[in-house]
Design a protein around this motif. Sequence first.
Motif, short mmCIF file in Angstrom:
data_model
loop_
_atom_site.label_atom_id
_atom_site.label_comp_id
_atom_site.label_asym_id
_atom_site.label_seq_id
_atom_site.Cartn_x
_atom_site.Cartn_y
_atom_site.Cartn_z
N CYS A 455 0.78 -1.13 0.45
CA CYS A 455 0.25 -0.21 -0.11
C CYS A 455 1.00 1.22 0.32
CB CYS A 455 -0.94 -0.16 1.20
SG CYS A 455 -1.81 -0.98 1.20
N ILE A 464 -2.64 6.51 -5.05
CA ILE A 464 -3.05 6.62 -4.18
C ILE A 464 -2.91 7.49 -3.32
CG2 ILE A 464 -4.40 4.17 -4.69
CD1 ILE A 464 -2.59 3.21 -1.76
N GLU A 468 -6.66 6.65 1.07
CA GLU A 468 -6.61 5.46 0.09
C GLU A 468 -5.59 4.57 0.66
OE1 GLU A 468 -8.59 6.95 -4.48
OE2 GLU A 468 -5.96 7.50 -3.70
N CYS A 469 -4.33 5.01 0.84
CA CYS A 469 -3.70 4.25 1.72
C CYS A 469 -4.03 3.44 3.37
CB CYS A 469 -2.07 5.01 1.50
SG CYS A 469 -0.64 3.60 2.27
N ASP A 472 -6.60 0.53 2.15
CA ASP A 472 -6.58 -0.25 1.34
C ASP A 472 -5.96 -1.64 2.81
OD1 ASP A 472 -6.85 0.39 -0.89
OD2 ASP A 472 -5.54 0.32 -1.53
#
Length: 486
Positions: A455, A464, A468-469, A472
């Motif tokens: 990630c 990303i 978003e990281c 995830d």
Amino acid sequence: MYNIYKYIRFLMRTHVFHEKLQHRNIMRRKRMKKKTVAMLLACLLPFSGALTACGESSEVPEQSAISGTAVADAKENEDPEGVDKPGSEDVADSEDAVTLSLWIVSTNMEKVFYTKLFDMWEQETGNKVDVIGLPDQSATPLAKFTTGDIPDVMIFTSTAALMNFNPAENFLDWSAAEWVSDLADTSKAQGMYGGKLIGLPTGEASNSGCLYNKKIFAKYGIAVPTTQEEFDAACDKLLKNGVQPIYLPAGEGWGIFSQFAMDPIFNEHPEYLDELNAEKKKYSDIQEMNDMCQWYKNAAEKGYFGDSYASDQWDYNSEVLGTGEAAMIYCWDTWLVTDYDNDSYEYKADDFGIMPVFCGTRKEGTYEGGNLNLVMVPQKAAHVDVAKNLVNFMAVPEHYNIAYDGIPTSAIYKQLTTNIESVQYKENKDSVDRLLCSSVTPRIVGYSGSQHGKCLVRLMQGEIDVDECLNDMDEERIATLEALAD
């Protein structure tokens, strides 16, 4: 109701443990052929620690497979402080010696410090230890334990998998034992469950931090950083002089070692751990996790990790550091003793020092302590008194100093003096002791260092953003929690 057989099948489809020692084991096995000193060969057998030998994530159901009421009739055995010393009436005479059954993961069976301690205890008491090797630390012992196949002693790593045993309810509480004051703080922290110390910490440990090339730092007039700002400034100066600041072997994800940045977060806020495992909090709710991701992103954009970090591999650590291509790496101090190719390159092991890891989460940086095994006695063991005697015997300084003589490990006990401590630790002892944190990520249910690393690579490459990281990173962890709760 939690289904133990479903859990076993789930573990067979997933990896169970954290990555740090998995890759330490791989490198040790590769380099054992190069070792010529018999003592080191004995010391460097593959270590199946918590962090560990089999895979990536630490899974555990929300509810224990073992009921606390199942051990209600064993409460009288909960006070190890009252155990007499070896040779007391609690220890059998030779004509009616007791044989203790002891479970341990097979790769730890021949560890020299265990065999020495067991041999000494057997000679002292006339009792025996029947060491039973297990293939893993997850499904097999839990299934046996749940069906009533309970050993007298169990040596198990302090990970999320241990939570399945409901340790605070099913193992003896050693909180009042005399030897507790002899434990290093990080050692004691790994044995605490539900406010109780459920076992004697043992094993090999290390101090993880940032290894740096002292000669390169001196050449460019760079002082050892003591704050995040000073660390970033040191990286900037190295770049200006054509030196890659940090080698980040992110090709397999785990080599980013994001756990080093996470340790101080959860050491300072232990409630976060409980909230994550109870699905009451997400990574994105923790500001320091956002700060960590942002620092990695900024560092990559500045060039701190070079151009090829996304494909760089752990196997090239020695070459990159030894030639001076990069000045630093996040690693553990004993790696320089056990794995660094000291004879092949310009820079030798003693040319490196250790300083804190700076990853945006603690201004003064952090070090990570090693992951240890716990020697535990089940409350329902057949020979509780004799098992307690063995544990107390193992905790005597005179005994463990014989057992750990010549072992490359940090001091897991305050009176341990015969171990081999790294030059790097000795040179920077005050800093390490002050900033050392207990390893936390093995207790995060569903944590995967490889998945976290992947990630972060996507974040650093601009695929990303930070939100978003973190989402995830949470996805696999939450999926594990929900799967195990079914």
